[in-house]
Motif scaffolding. Structure first.
Motif, PDB file in Angstrom:
ATOM      1  N   TYR A  63       1.427  -0.976   0.080  1.00  0.00           N
ATOM      2  CA  TYR A  63       0.208  -0.350  -0.328  1.00  0.00           C
ATOM      3  C   TYR A  63       0.809   1.372   0.145  1.00  0.00           C
ATOM      4  O   TYR A  63       0.087   2.346   0.216  1.00  0.00           O
ATOM      5  N   HIS A  64       2.457   1.567   0.158  1.00  0.00           N
ATOM      6  CA  HIS A  64       3.051   2.116  -0.218  1.00  0.00           C
ATOM      7  C   HIS A  64       2.702   3.361   0.798  1.00  0.00           C
ATOM      8  O   HIS A  64       2.801   4.351   0.238  1.00  0.00           O
ATOM      9  N   CYS A  65       2.438   3.045   2.523  1.00  0.00           N
ATOM     10  CA  CYS A  65       1.955   3.444   3.124  1.00  0.00           C
ATOM     11  C   CYS A  65       3.416   4.942   3.525  1.00  0.00           C
ATOM     12  O   CYS A  65       4.454   4.486   2.926  1.00  0.00           O
ATOM     13  N   ASP A  66       2.614   5.996   3.948  1.00  0.00           N
ATOM     14  CA  ASP A  66       3.620   7.118   4.282  1.00  0.00           C
ATOM     15  C   ASP A  66       4.459   6.615   5.495  1.00  0.00           C
ATOM     16  O   ASP A  66       3.845   6.427   6.817  1.00  0.00           O
ATOM     17  N   PRO A  67       5.692   6.487   5.630  1.00  0.00           N
ATOM     18  CA  PRO A  67       6.386   6.262   6.661  1.00  0.00           C
ATOM     19  C   PRO A  67       6.313   7.712   7.878  1.00  0.00           C
ATOM     20  O   PRO A  67       6.956   6.871   9.620  1.00  0.00           O
ATOM     21  N   ASP A  68       5.936   8.471   7.594  1.00  0.00           N
ATOM     22  CA  ASP A  68       5.596   9.348   8.717  1.00  0.00           C
ATOM     23  C   ASP A  68       4.776   9.826   9.450  1.00  0.00           C
ATOM     24  O   ASP A  68       4.375  11.008  10.024  1.00  0.00           O
ATOM     25  N   LEU A 125      -6.750  -2.731  -6.899  1.00  0.00           N
ATOM     26  CA  LEU A 125      -6.776  -1.519  -8.083  1.00  0.00           C
ATOM     27  C   LEU A 125      -6.510  -0.199  -6.493  1.00  0.00           C
ATOM     28  O   LEU A 125      -5.957   0.868  -6.778  1.00  0.00           O
ATOM     29  N   LEU A 126      -7.517   0.254  -5.359  1.00  0.00           N
ATOM     30  CA  LEU A 126      -7.841   0.753  -4.285  1.00  0.00           C
ATOM     31  C   LEU A 126      -6.290   0.791  -3.777  1.00  0.00           C
ATOM     32  O   LEU A 126      -5.766   1.818  -3.191  1.00  0.00           O
ATOM     33  N   ALA A 127      -5.776  -0.594  -3.118  1.00  0.00           N
ATOM     34  CA  ALA A 127      -4.421   0.160  -2.563  1.00  0.00           C
ATOM     35  C   ALA A 127      -3.494   0.466  -4.047  1.00  0.00           C
ATOM     36  O   ALA A 127      -2.515   1.111  -3.187  1.00  0.00           O
ATOM     37  N   GLN A 128      -3.515  -0.056  -5.131  1.00  0.00           N
ATOM     38  CA  GLN A 128      -1.928   0.621  -5.831  1.00  0.00           C
ATOM     39  C   GLN A 128      -2.456   1.738  -5.999  1.00  0.00           C
ATOM     40  O   GLN A 128      -1.499   2.947  -5.768  1.00  0.00           O
ATOM     41  N   ASN A 130      -3.399   3.953  -3.219  1.00  0.00           N
ATOM     42  CA  ASN A 130      -3.141   5.033  -2.004  1.00  0.00           C
ATOM     43  C   ASN A 130      -2.089   5.865  -2.340  1.00  0.00           C
ATOM     44  O   ASN A 130      -1.089   5.699  -2.912  1.00  0.00           O
ATOM     45  N   ARG A 131      -2.589   7.333  -1.651  1.00  0.00           N
ATOM     46  CA  ARG A 131      -1.674   8.229  -1.986  1.00  0.00           C
ATOM     47  C   ARG A 131      -1.255   8.665  -3.042  1.00  0.00           C
ATOM     48  O   ARG A 131      -0.510   9.461  -3.634  1.00  0.00           O
ATOM     49  N   GLY A 132      -2.450   8.027  -3.790  1.00  0.00           N
ATOM     50  CA  GLY A 132      -2.017   9.225  -5.567  1.00  0.00           C
ATOM     51  C   GLY A 132      -3.529   8.671  -6.022  1.00  0.00           C
ATOM     52  O   GLY A 132      -4.561  10.014  -5.394  1.00  0.00           O
ATOM     53  N   TYR A 133      -3.996   9.095  -7.193  1.00  0.00           N
ATOM     54  CA  TYR A 133      -4.304   9.021  -8.349  1.00  0.00           C
ATOM     55  C   TYR A 133      -5.347   8.294  -8.737  1.00  0.00           C
ATOM     56  O   TYR A 133      -4.880   7.185  -9.019  1.00  0.00           O
ATOM     57  N   LEU A 134      -6.670   7.996  -8.248  1.00  0.00           N
ATOM     58  CA  LEU A 134      -7.599   7.539  -9.276  1.00  0.00           C
ATOM     59  C   LEU A 134      -8.300   7.341 -10.572  1.00  0.00           C
ATOM     60  O   LEU A 134      -9.334   8.283 -10.277  1.00  0.00           O
ATOM     61  N   TYR A 135      -7.821   7.097 -11.329  1.00  0.00           N
ATOM     62  CA  TYR A 135      -8.709   7.845 -13.376  1.00  0.00           C
ATOM     63  C   TYR A 135      -9.331   6.804 -13.056  1.00  0.00           C
ATOM     64  O   TYR A 135      -9.279   5.681 -14.164  1.00  0.00           O
ATOM     65  N   VAL A 136     -10.771   7.478 -14.028  1.00  0.00           N
ATOM     66  CA  VAL A 136     -12.078   7.142 -14.260  1.00  0.00           C
ATOM     67  C   VAL A 136     -12.208   8.275 -15.730  1.00  0.00           C
ATOM     68  O   VAL A 136     -13.009   8.747 -15.428  1.00  0.00           O
ATOM     69  N   ASP A 137     -11.856   6.826 -16.660  1.00  0.00           N
ATOM     70  CA  ASP A 137     -13.164   7.645 -17.525  1.00  0.00           C
ATOM     71  C   ASP A 137     -13.668   7.652 -18.264  1.00  0.00           C
ATOM     72  O   ASP A 137     -14.099   6.428 -17.755  1.00  0.00           O
TER      73      ASP A 137
END
Length: 337
Positions: A63-68, A125-128, A130-137
């Motif tokens: 989930y590439h969590c925020d370490p901070d 996809l929600l895990a991928q 995380n901390r970014g953008y989910l784009y729906v065309d």
């Protein structure tokens, strides 16, 4: 890996580009909806943003969590052991229209379950994203049950999966970006309200601009590396502005007088709820930070009023003017010409 068209080389869609940059400065704005004509660069702009954004520090977990930020980490990262940190690009994940619920949420890893008898979670996809953008065309064509899933996650910032004997909870703080053609149907009001900003993207009407857009696209397709090298200085300049704006965002002042005028504007327009004013404040503050201003002023409110509020207006059967025109009139009355 295919080369993406550079963000700074996109011509003729300044409002769309500015809105995307503001969501990068402050993800709490709540995402972006871009409706309009086909072939106007909506998808190109979103995907170009991925290559432009600065890298982030992330834990070496699915989930590439925020370490901070322990409060927004998954269970494995909060277990108390050392966290391996890496630098990754900000995720920009496409959500296909035909995606299944398991593909979006995640599900049991059947291969490991059958071969090893282990119940392990296969992130979706929600895990991928995380901390970014989910784009729906073509977001207005999403199936209702997928829309319901997105509504839950957008509200909580967390994905909860309980099925096949699995119980998994992981962070899913996403910036939702949707695009589509209004001729193919309207968006459900519940999902529409979850987008922070809303834009109407139209085909440019200036012949000179058409020529410039076609020339740039042709140059990119003929020699992508050379084209990217040509625009690299502009890309780096925008990247530095984003980093600087993020650092200065918390210190950017929003005077009470500005908040009062934003509230008066929302009341004048009879917007439902307070989400519109929150979005307007955050967008105006992000704009001020991006432009290097120390405090938010009326000009920032003017520029952000339409994208923040156009999709939150009640329909008035006695007023056939568009939402942008209604907002412009209200801005003139509340903030002055």
């Amino acid at each position: 890996m295919s080369l993406r068209y550079p963000f700074s080389a996109i011509a003729g869609q300044d409002e769309l580009k500015e809105a995307l940059l503001l969501t990068a400065v402050d993800p709490l704005i709540g995402g972006l909806l871009a409706f309009g004509d086909r072939g106007t660069g909506k998808s190109t702009a979103v995907r170009a943003l991925a290559a432009l954004l600065p890298e982030i520090r992330a834990a070496s977990c699915p989930y590439h969590c925020d370490p901070d930020s322990p409060a927004s980490q998954c269970d494995a990262c909060r277990s108390g052991g050392p966290i391996k940190v890496r630098r990754i690009p900000i995720p920009v994940v496409d959500l296909p229209l035909g995606a299944t619920e398991d593909r979006v949420l995640g599900a049991l890893n059947l291969e490991r379950a059958l071969s090893h008898g282990e119940k392990t979670f296969e992130p979706g996809l929600l895990a991928q994203a995380n901390r970014g953008y989910l784009y729906v065309d073509e977001v207005n064509l999403l199936e209702d049950h997928i829309v319901d899933l997105l509504l839950d996650v957008a509200a909580s910032g967390e994905n909860v999966v309980e099925r096949e004997g699995l119980s998994v909870r992981h962070p899913a703080r996403i910036v939702l970006v949707g695009s589509g053609n209004p001729e193919e149907g309207e968006l459900r009001p519940q999902l529409l309200d979850r987008f922070g900003l809303s834009l109407e993207v139209r085909t440019p009407g200036d012949p000179a601009l058409w020529v410039e857009i076609v020339k740039r696209r042709d140059a990119f397709e003929r020699d992508p590396p050379a084209f990217l090298a040509r625009w690299a200085p502009e890309e780096e300049k925008i990247r530095r502005r984003i980093v600087k704006a993020r650092r200065g965002l918390a210190a950017t002042e929003v005077p009470d007088a500005v908040l009062e005028r934003a509230a008066a504007l929302c009341i004048h327009l009879k917007t439902d709820g307070l989400r519109g004013q929150l979005t307007l404040m955050r967008a105006a503050r992000a704009l001020a930070a991006f432009e290097g201003a120390k405090r938010v002023g009326d000009e920032h409110l003017r520029r952000m009023a339409t994208p923040s509020l156009r999709h939150r207006l009640r329909r008035n059967p006695l007023d056939e003017t568009g939402s942008a025109t209604r907002i412009a009139r209200a801005v003139a009355e509340v903030l002055g010409a």
